[in-house]
Scaffold this active site. Structure first.
Site, PDB file in Angstrom:
ATOM      1  N   LYS A  90       0.816  -1.219   0.000  1.00  0.00           N
ATOM      2  CA  LYS A  90       0.000   0.000   0.000  1.00  0.00           C
ATOM      3  C   LYS A  90       0.850   1.270   0.000  1.00  0.00           C
ATOM      4  O   LYS A  90       0.466   2.286  -0.568  1.00  0.00           O
ATOM      5  CB  LYS A  90      -0.957   0.013   1.189  1.00  0.00           C
ATOM      6  N   GLU A 112     -10.108   7.243   3.738  1.00  0.00           N
ATOM      7  CA  GLU A 112     -10.992   6.424   4.554  1.00  0.00           C
ATOM      8  C   GLU A 112     -10.355   5.055   4.705  1.00  0.00           C
ATOM      9  O   GLU A 112      -9.526   4.641   3.898  1.00  0.00           O
ATOM     10  CB  GLU A 112     -12.387   6.333   3.922  1.00  0.00           C
ATOM     11  N   SER A 379       1.977  -9.659  -1.028  1.00  0.00           N
ATOM     12  CA  SER A 379       1.573  -8.258  -0.872  1.00  0.00           C
ATOM     13  C   SER A 379       1.867  -7.675   0.498  1.00  0.00           C
ATOM     14  O   SER A 379       2.042  -6.462   0.634  1.00  0.00           O
ATOM     15  CB  SER A 379       0.085  -8.101  -1.196  1.00  0.00           C
TER      16      SER A 379
END
Ligand SMILES: *Cc1c(COP(=O)(O)O)cnc(C)c1O
Length: 397
Positions: A90, A112, A379
């Protein structure tokens, strides 16, 4: 720009922007800035600098030798996004978007978050660049993810608990969008996955494609050829599209996205819109989605909080429609088994999300010849999931 965005903001019939007028003005403003800055050498040099010095890129393409020997077939390589600062992919997207915000002269960033991972990544980059950071989170989620709320606060972010409706991610998205539509001239809305109205799927794909560019070059360096399979888990689809996009034209490479099959497709308790959903509009864009009888987004389930979303990125919807990628499911149980297998054979505890991709490689590797290879996108790391797996094993939840 990838050649799959044929019509602006569309991937075939998917994508687009279905939002009210004030928000469309904000999105147009964002698109223009993105198109301008992404071509600027100084912007790209600065991003490269921080990806190297702060995030720790490039991360390795690791040959999982013991796992490969155990499976007795194709070689398994792991793209180690788990080794990035903050422990997942991310941060690649967050660094890119915060730098974009900085270039746009904006000092306030909003986002958010549901499970909290994207909120923590955003708060991290905002702290590093000295930006004001506001994270919207459903009140229910702030209770379930109290430790992530504390992490964000440690990093200097303000967490706003949204008290509308079911008090979860959907209400947090609505609150963030309303803030953005009102304040876009001095506020940047940082979206965390390859979803949402145009231009977000294109922006997120752009910043995550570093994964596939590195992995492709690293594989060629190690094996003198392209991989046979590339595999990634699909929630909104950002780590997957980041790996997949740079291989789009390599027709000999098979692309596989792994959706969370939850408790089984027949139970309805899953989050696999590409496998078991249908086209529709959700959160301002068109994609495959899980619909209830009323046509609204259906409730979803996955053991992996990061994969639990009823829609999916429009570019994946397009890859499916044209047959460029194949989308499969892995159940909660299979993912948990892979979580243990990778931990014990390689000394790498994977995120439960990533464990879905690992599980698929474990499934197919034994039947493939030893000369072939599979790249699995790891990931994220599993430290965040250790308590949850403990609770599941001890039946306390
Ligand atoms: C958030 C997350 C995902 C799912 O998001 P995508 O946008 O589908 O990549 C997958 N793995 C990890 C470790 C995550 O934190």
């Amino acid at each position: 720009m990838s050649k799959v965005d044929m019509q602006k903001g569309y991937f075939g019939e998917f994508g687009g922007s279905f939002v009210p007028e004030p928000l469309q003005a904000a999105l147009d403003y964002l698109e223009q800035a993105f198109e301008q800055y992404k071509e600027e050498p100084e912007f790209n040099e600065e991003l490269e600098y921080y990806l190297k010095e702060y995030v720790g890129r490039p991360n390795p393409l690791y040959f999982a030798q013991r796992l490969t020997e155990k499976l007795g077939g194709a070689k398994v390589y792991l793209k180690r996004e788990d080794l990035n600062h903050t422990g997942a992919h991310k941060i690649n997207n967050v660094m890119g978007q915060v730098l974009l915000a900085k270039r746009m002269g904006v000092k306030r960033v909003i986002a958010e978050t549901g499970a909290g991972q994207h909120g923590v990544a955003t708060a991290t980059a905002c702290a590093m660049f000295g930006m004001e950071c506001v994270i919207y989170m459903g009140e229910e989620d702030t209770r379930r993810q109290a430790l992530n709320v504390f992490r964000m606060e440690l990093l200097g972010a303000k967490v706003v608990a949204v008290k509308d409706g079911a008090r979860t991610l959907k209400e947090a998205v609505d609150a963030a969008l309303m803030d953005y539509a009102q304040n876009y001239e001095n506020t940047f809305y940082l979206l965390g996955s390859a979803v949402g109205p145009h231009p977000y799927p294109t922006i997120v794909r752009h910043f995550q494609s570093i994964i596939g560019r590195e992995a492709r070059a690293q594989h060629i360096e190690k094996e003198n050829r392209l991989p046979d399979y590339i595999v990634a888990c699909v929630g909104g689809g950002s780590n997957a599209i980041g790996l997949f996009a740079p291989f789009f034209d390599d027709k000999e490479v098979r692309i596989v996205g792994v959706e969370p099959g939850g408790k089984g497709l027949l139970t309805g308790q899953h989050a696999a819109p590409l496998t078991a959903g249908e086209p529709g509009i959700i959160h301002g864009f068109k994609c495959y989605m899980m619909k209830g009888e009323d046509g609204e987004p259906a409730s979803t389930h996955s053991v992996a909080a990061g994969l639990d979303y009823p829609g999916v990125g429009p570019e994946h919807s397009y890859y499916k429609a044209i047959g460029r990628a194949e989308y499969v499911t892995i159940s909660d149980e299979e993912a948990l088994e892979a979580f243990h297998t990778l931990s014990q054979t390689e000394g790498i505890i994977p995120a439960i999300e990533s464990s879905h991709a690992v599980a698929y490689a474990i499934k197919i590797a034994p039947s493939l010849p030893a000369e072939q290879s599979i790249i699995v996108n790891l990931s994220g790391r599993g430290d965040k999931d250790v308590q949850q797996v403990f609770d599941i094993m001890h039946n306390t939840k």
